[in-house]
Design a protein around this motif. Structure first.
Motif, PDB file in Angstrom:
ATOM      1  N   ASN A 118       0.847  -1.196   0.000  1.00 17.96           N
ATOM      2  CA  ASN A 118       0.000   0.000   0.000  1.00 17.96           C
ATOM      3  C   ASN A 118       0.881   1.245   0.000  1.00 17.96           C
ATOM      4  OD1 ASN A 118       0.808   0.562   2.651  1.00 17.96           O
ATOM      5  ND2 ASN A 118      -1.124  -0.114   3.571  1.00 17.96           N
ATOM      6  N   LYS A 119       0.268   2.456   0.016  1.00 21.74           N
ATOM      7  CA  LYS A 119       1.041   3.697  -0.097  1.00 21.74           C
ATOM      8  C   LYS A 119       1.934   3.967   1.116  1.00 21.74           C
ATOM      9  CE  LYS A 119      -2.709   6.683   1.472  1.00 21.74           C
ATOM     10  NZ  LYS A 119      -3.552   7.811   1.088  1.00 21.74           N
ATOM     11  N   PHE A 120       1.726   3.216   2.201  1.00 23.55           N
ATOM     12  CA  PHE A 120       2.568   3.366   3.390  1.00 23.55           C
ATOM     13  C   PHE A 120       3.658   2.288   3.451  1.00 23.55           C
ATOM     14  CE2 PHE A 120      -1.682   4.968   4.512  1.00 23.55           C
ATOM     15  CZ  PHE A 120      -1.368   6.312   4.670  1.00 23.55           C
ATOM     16  N   GLY A 121       3.715   1.445   2.415  1.00 18.67           N
ATOM     17  CA  GLY A 121       4.735   0.403   2.347  1.00 18.67           C
ATOM     18  C   GLY A 121       4.358  -0.899   3.048  1.00 18.67           C
ATOM     19  N   LYS A 122       3.131  -0.976   3.518  1.00 18.38           N
ATOM     20  CA  LYS A 122       2.681  -2.213   4.167  1.00 18.38           C
ATOM     21  C   LYS A 122       2.337  -3.243   3.096  1.00 18.38           C
ATOM     22  CE  LYS A 122       2.019  -0.980   8.632  1.00 18.38           C
ATOM     23  NZ  LYS A 122       2.321  -1.723   9.816  1.00 18.38           N
ATOM     24  N   PRO A 123       2.753  -4.514   3.310  1.00 19.35           N
ATOM     25  CA  PRO A 123       2.467  -5.550   2.296  1.00 19.35           C
ATOM     26  C   PRO A 123       0.989  -5.922   2.266  1.00 19.35           C
ATOM     27  CG  PRO A 123       3.676  -6.485   4.156  1.00 19.35           C
ATOM     28  CD  PRO A 123       3.567  -5.016   4.412  1.00 19.35           C
ATOM     29  N   LEU A 124       0.514  -6.183   1.074  1.00 17.48           N
ATOM     30  CA  LEU A 124      -0.846  -6.672   0.835  1.00 17.48           C
ATOM     31  C   LEU A 124      -0.720  -7.980   0.061  1.00 17.48           C
ATOM     32  CD1 LEU A 124      -2.401  -3.349  -0.515  1.00 17.48           C
ATOM     33  CD2 LEU A 124      -2.674  -4.273   1.787  1.00 17.48           C
ATOM     34  N   ILE A 125      -1.551  -8.951   0.416  1.00 15.04           N
ATOM     35  CA  ILE A 125      -1.536 -10.212  -0.339  1.00 15.04           C
ATOM     36  C   ILE A 125      -2.923 -10.459  -0.924  1.00 15.04           C
ATOM     37  CG2 ILE A 125       0.327 -11.242   1.011  1.00 15.04           C
ATOM     38  CD1 ILE A 125      -1.804 -12.999   2.369  1.00 15.04           C
ATOM     39  N   THR A 126      -2.943 -11.119  -2.047  1.00 15.42           N
ATOM     40  CA  THR A 126      -4.197 -11.514  -2.689  1.00 15.42           C
ATOM     41  C   THR A 126      -4.225 -13.030  -2.748  1.00 15.42           C
ATOM     42  OG1 THR A 126      -4.148  -9.522  -4.055  1.00 15.42           O
ATOM     43  CG2 THR A 126      -5.615 -11.303  -4.764  1.00 15.42           C
ATOM     44  N   LEU A 127      -5.322 -13.600  -2.248  1.00 16.28           N
ATOM     45  CA  LEU A 127      -5.504 -15.051  -2.263  1.00 16.28           C
ATOM     46  C   LEU A 127      -6.677 -15.411  -3.160  1.00 16.28           C
ATOM     47  CD1 LEU A 127      -5.220 -15.743   1.574  1.00 16.28           C
ATOM     48  CD2 LEU A 127      -3.439 -16.068  -0.134  1.00 16.28           C
ATOM     49  N   GLU A 128      -6.521 -16.491  -3.884  1.00 18.07           N
ATOM     50  CA  GLU A 128      -7.630 -17.056  -4.641  1.00 18.07           C
ATOM     51  C   GLU A 128      -8.147 -18.230  -3.820  1.00 18.07           C
ATOM     52  OE1 GLU A 128      -7.371 -19.916  -8.253  1.00 18.07           O
ATOM     53  OE2 GLU A 128      -7.403 -17.856  -9.058  1.00 18.07           O
ATOM     54  N   LEU A 129      -9.378 -18.131  -3.327  1.00 19.88           N
ATOM     55  CA  LEU A 129      -9.936 -19.163  -2.456  1.00 19.88           C
ATOM     56  C   LEU A 129     -10.515 -20.303  -3.279  1.00 19.88           C
ATOM     57  CD1 LEU A 129     -11.678 -16.924   0.220  1.00 19.88           C
ATOM     58  CD2 LEU A 129      -9.409 -17.963   0.306  1.00 19.88           C
ATOM     59  N   GLU A 130     -10.484 -21.498  -2.683  1.00 17.45           N
ATOM     60  CA  GLU A 130     -10.981 -22.681  -3.362  1.00 17.45           C
ATOM     61  C   GLU A 130     -12.506 -22.742  -3.374  1.00 17.45           C
ATOM     62  OE1 GLU A 130     -10.043 -26.917  -2.031  1.00 17.45           O
ATOM     63  OE2 GLU A 130      -8.286 -26.371  -3.234  1.00 17.45           O
ATOM     64  N   ARG A 131     -13.134 -22.196  -2.327  1.00 16.01           N
ATOM     65  CA  ARG A 131     -14.600 -22.276  -2.218  1.00 16.01           C
ATOM     66  C   ARG A 131     -15.211 -20.884  -2.098  1.00 16.01           C
ATOM     67  NH1 ARG A 131     -16.652 -25.950   2.280  1.00 16.01           N
ATOM     68  NH2 ARG A 131     -16.211 -24.030   3.385  1.00 16.01           N
ATOM     69  N   TYR A 132     -16.276 -20.639  -2.829  1.00 17.03           N
ATOM     70  CA  TYR A 132     -16.969 -19.351  -2.761  1.00 17.03           C
ATOM     71  C   TYR A 132     -17.547 -19.089  -1.370  1.00 17.03           C
ATOM     72  CZ  TYR A 132     -16.646 -18.953  -7.818  1.00 17.03           C
ATOM     73  OH  TYR A 132     -16.180 -18.847  -9.095  1.00 17.03           O
ATOM     74  N   LEU A 133     -17.982 -20.148  -0.683  1.00 15.00           N
ATOM     75  CA  LEU A 133     -18.583 -19.978   0.638  1.00 15.00           C
ATOM     76  C   LEU A 133     -17.615 -19.372   1.647  1.00 15.00           C
ATOM     77  CD1 LEU A 133     -20.598 -23.316   0.967  1.00 15.00           C
ATOM     78  CD2 LEU A 133     -21.487 -21.028   0.538  1.00 15.00           C
TER      79      LEU A 133
END
Length: 171
Positions: free
Chosen positions: A13-28
């Motif tokens: 993010n703009k403050f240098g904090k890490p962000l992660i994106t996960l692709e989940l196996e189940r929509y629920l």
């Protein structure tokens, strides 16, 4: 909360904090995450997921156990198949917990733990060994259990060619 998914992206993010994106196996699982407060601090534990044992592995396992039961006892029964199964999971080193219970509670424990072994009965108490069943095994653990029963079948003179062919298809 335990989820399964794949790591898709790491950004900042703009403050240098890490962000992660996960692709989940189940929509629920998204619904479960939506129940969390946005700024709530979470403990997160990530690890590689092991592949759960498959239905085909399970079917093969029980076919081999039934043939072994038939060879040993003449007529296979639910009780003797379960005894063979417990012997097998114990031999391959499945996780277990030893517990002391009142004798009158045995019926409740039999319902809760499908794979168990009575180690000792003393007065109104019973020492039980409760095993993690093969439904909780990963594919490697299940493979070890199938190997154990294929070896046992071979030792009893049961034709194992079909098992080996079917087993090869599982991996």
């Amino acid at each position: 909360m335990k989820l399964k998914g794949k790591l898709k992206n790491i950004s900042y993010n703009k403050f240098g904090k890490p962000l992660i994106t996960l692709e989940l196996e189940r929509y629920l699982d998204v619904n479960r995450i939506n129940d969390l407060q946005e700024d709530e601090l979470l403990n997160i534990n990530l690890s590689n997921a092991k592949d759960s044992r498959t239905l085909r592995q399970n079917n093969l396992l029980w076919a081999i156990i039934s043939d072994i039961d038939k060879k040993i006892n003449g007529i296979p029964s639910e009780i003797t198949r379960w005894e063979l199964y417990v012997q097998g999971i114990e031999e391959v080193g499945a996780e277990f917990e030893d517990v002391i219970i009142p004798s009158k509670s045995l019926k409740i424990f039999k319902g809760a733990f499908r794979a168990y072994k009575v180690l000792q009965e003393q007065g109104d108490r019973i020492l039980l060994r409760c095993f993690i069943g093969s439904s909780k095994f990963d594919t490697k653990q299940m493979g070890d259990l199938i190997d154990y029963f294929i070896k046992k079948a071979s030792e009893l003179g049961i034709t194992i060619v079909d098992y080996r062919l079917e087993y090869a298809k599982l991996f």
